[in-house]
Scaffold this active site. Sequence first.
Site, PDB file in Angstrom:
ATOM      1  N   CYS A   1       0.837  -1.210   0.000  1.00  0.00           N
ATOM      2  CA  CYS A   1       0.000   0.000   0.000  1.00  0.00           C
ATOM      3  C   CYS A   1       0.875   1.266   0.000  1.00  0.00           C
ATOM      4  O   CYS A   1       1.467   1.593  -1.016  1.00  0.00           O
ATOM      5  CB  CYS A   1      -0.972  -0.023   1.169  1.00  0.00           C
ATOM      6  SG  CYS A   1      -2.331   1.152   0.997  1.00  0.00           S
TER       7      CYS A   1
ATOM      8  N   HIS B   1      -3.462  -5.306  -0.074  1.00  0.00           N
ATOM      9  CA  HIS B   1      -3.029  -5.807   1.234  1.00  0.00           C
ATOM     10  C   HIS B   1      -3.089  -7.338   1.234  1.00  0.00           C
ATOM     11  O   HIS B   1      -4.134  -7.915   1.585  1.00  0.00           O
ATOM     12  CB  HIS B   1      -3.918  -5.251   2.350  1.00  0.00           C
ATOM     13  CG  HIS B   1      -3.723  -3.803   2.627  1.00  0.00           C
ATOM     14  ND1 HIS B   1      -2.904  -3.335   3.643  1.00  0.00           N
ATOM     15  CD2 HIS B   1      -4.229  -2.704   2.017  1.00  0.00           C
ATOM     16  CE1 HIS B   1      -2.925  -2.006   3.640  1.00  0.00           C
ATOM     17  NE2 HIS B   1      -3.722  -1.599   2.670  1.00  0.00           N
TER      18      HIS B   1
ATOM     19  N   GLU C   1      -1.992  -9.416   3.259  1.00  0.00           N
ATOM     20  CA  GLU C   1      -2.119 -10.006   4.601  1.00  0.00           C
ATOM     21  C   GLU C   1      -3.558 -10.362   4.952  1.00  0.00           C
ATOM     22  O   GLU C   1      -3.795 -11.232   5.808  1.00  0.00           O
ATOM     23  CB  GLU C   1      -1.548  -9.065   5.662  1.00  0.00           C
ATOM     24  CG  GLU C   1      -2.276  -7.759   5.867  1.00  0.00           C
ATOM     25  CD  GLU C   1      -1.762  -6.614   5.018  1.00  0.00           C
ATOM     26  OE1 GLU C   1      -1.927  -5.447   5.419  1.00  0.00           O
ATOM     27  OE2 GLU C   1      -1.211  -6.895   3.937  1.00  0.00           O
TER      28      GLU C   1
END
Length: 603
Positions: free
Chosen positions: A401, A529, A531
């Site tokens: 990001c 993202h 994750e």
Amino acid sequence: MKYILVTGGVISGVGKGVIASSFGTIIKSCGIEVTSIKIDPYINLDAGTFSPYEHGEVYVLSDGGEVDLDLGNYERFLDITLHRDNNITTGKIYQNVIDRERRGDYLGKTVQVVPHITNEIQDWVERVAQIPVSDNGKTPEVCIIELGGTIGDIESMAFVEAFRQFQFRVKRDNICVAHVSLVPQPRSTGEHKTKPTQSSVRELRGLGLSPDIIVCRSEKPFGQSVKDKISNFCHVNPEQIISIPDLSSIYEVPVFMEHHSMIEYLNERLNLGVQSFDQSRQNMRKWRKLVERIYHLKYDVCVAIVGKYTGLEDAYASLIKSLKHAGNHLGYKVQTQFIEASNLEKDKLLTDPVSYHEAWRQLCKSECIIVPGGFGKRGVEGKIEACRWCRENGKPFLGICLGFQTAVIEFARNVANLEGAHSTECVESTQHPVIIDMPEHNTGMMGGTMRLGKRTTIFKKDYETKIRQLYGGESQIEERHRHRFEVNPEYIDTLEKLGLRFVGVDVEKERMEILELDNHPYYVAVQFHPEYLSRPMAPSPPFVGLILAAKEKLKSYLAKGLKLSPQPQSDYTDSDDDLDNLTGKLTINDLDSSSAYSSSSVL
């Protein structure tokens, strides 16, 4: 539909999130579809406008919902896809009731907390519990509901009253209440104290809810005498009291609970209809193997995280978990080192040289570096310096990001020689705005106006890259986003001609999603993202590549078609006896990711 309500007592941050997820895990192991709901008593509509220091990270769902980070635990443990309505807040409930009142739905009646607010809560739970959350599209059969905060908090009273009524609406056989409480062990006496739990349960019962299960959190295990004492004063059978001490991994909790016959009790209490638990034991084997693998990690890998919110580890909860997923999969114990980005800036050398040199020492010692997301201009120059150091010194690097954007800024300044290149988020009048805002996502409102949720990224056909190989050679992938700024299209050709390859773009081929440098062990940055979609059994590819590059094994891994080198066999037998020894050292806060409800949360 069956419901399990998880409440908390004594302190917040006692472990409700992971324990609620573990209830779902052991039920799902029986082949029963499970969903989850998290209730947050704050008035905010969602978690999107929270400071990371206030509430930890904001977890983003596939539909773009910005929610409490406990929903990340639910998705990771249960391998499901939740929706924005799976996170209930006081703000959402009141907004719905007020909207209905404005439409005249209440036919001129006086709108009150009881029954209108409490009915809205009950209706919301029943509605959301029916929404499919698995790829098979089946309607869930069990809904796990976590009530945030602690019993007695004034802001959660309406929800407690709603569930007091709800137990009569759905009938007793269809709802089970599990109360999670802390049982402290003061050093001065050395014995476990049950009085806080007694008081908490007494208050819960006084509000009309009687716990069927008491989950006792403690630093160390306690014996039957403590259970008997809690049983006597809390009106719960000793068999319905489970002590969960600090464990070595959060993924050990469902294994621990299953070993202590929790699924058998839930099957009887809720009439789940499970005839044989052989399949459950078989399905839980993957969790036991995961725990065994974590116990036998022999080698470390040091990952530096150059962030803006390093004062609170929960601000990067999903990031840390994703690193551990990848490390567990590859056989490495991940050691994270947080570096405050602003300490890497040259101005810091004048004002605080000790912090400056210590930050750079930690950066140089690390084996790989992550520059994660964030908002605002504080620390951005430090992130840019970290990107430059990784690029020039061949250090494995992953930008996420804002980390993606700072990598672009750094390359524009130091390779393309675009002096003063910057993001308009930090410097509106910059001479070279290589990062600009997306007009359609800048409406003047702060909440829910970013580019949010799952989006498709397409790999460019003319590029064969490490990151595409890590994704299995797919032509396109889907990942979750949360950003308001993007790479300025006017500078893309200039940057690509100098070697900054934008290898992934959005479906319109207008927004840059992934960049990668040639002639570098691993220099990858992504606008999304990764994750958020990492799972304990299925780690996210960018993190796998980062750790392999740190250990100089990425090239071999890719050459073998994403296959790992054979791992030495351990002496683990996967027997029930092994599970008796599953006690390690994990702090109470690690068992729960939500610690912002009460100022008394000090553990």
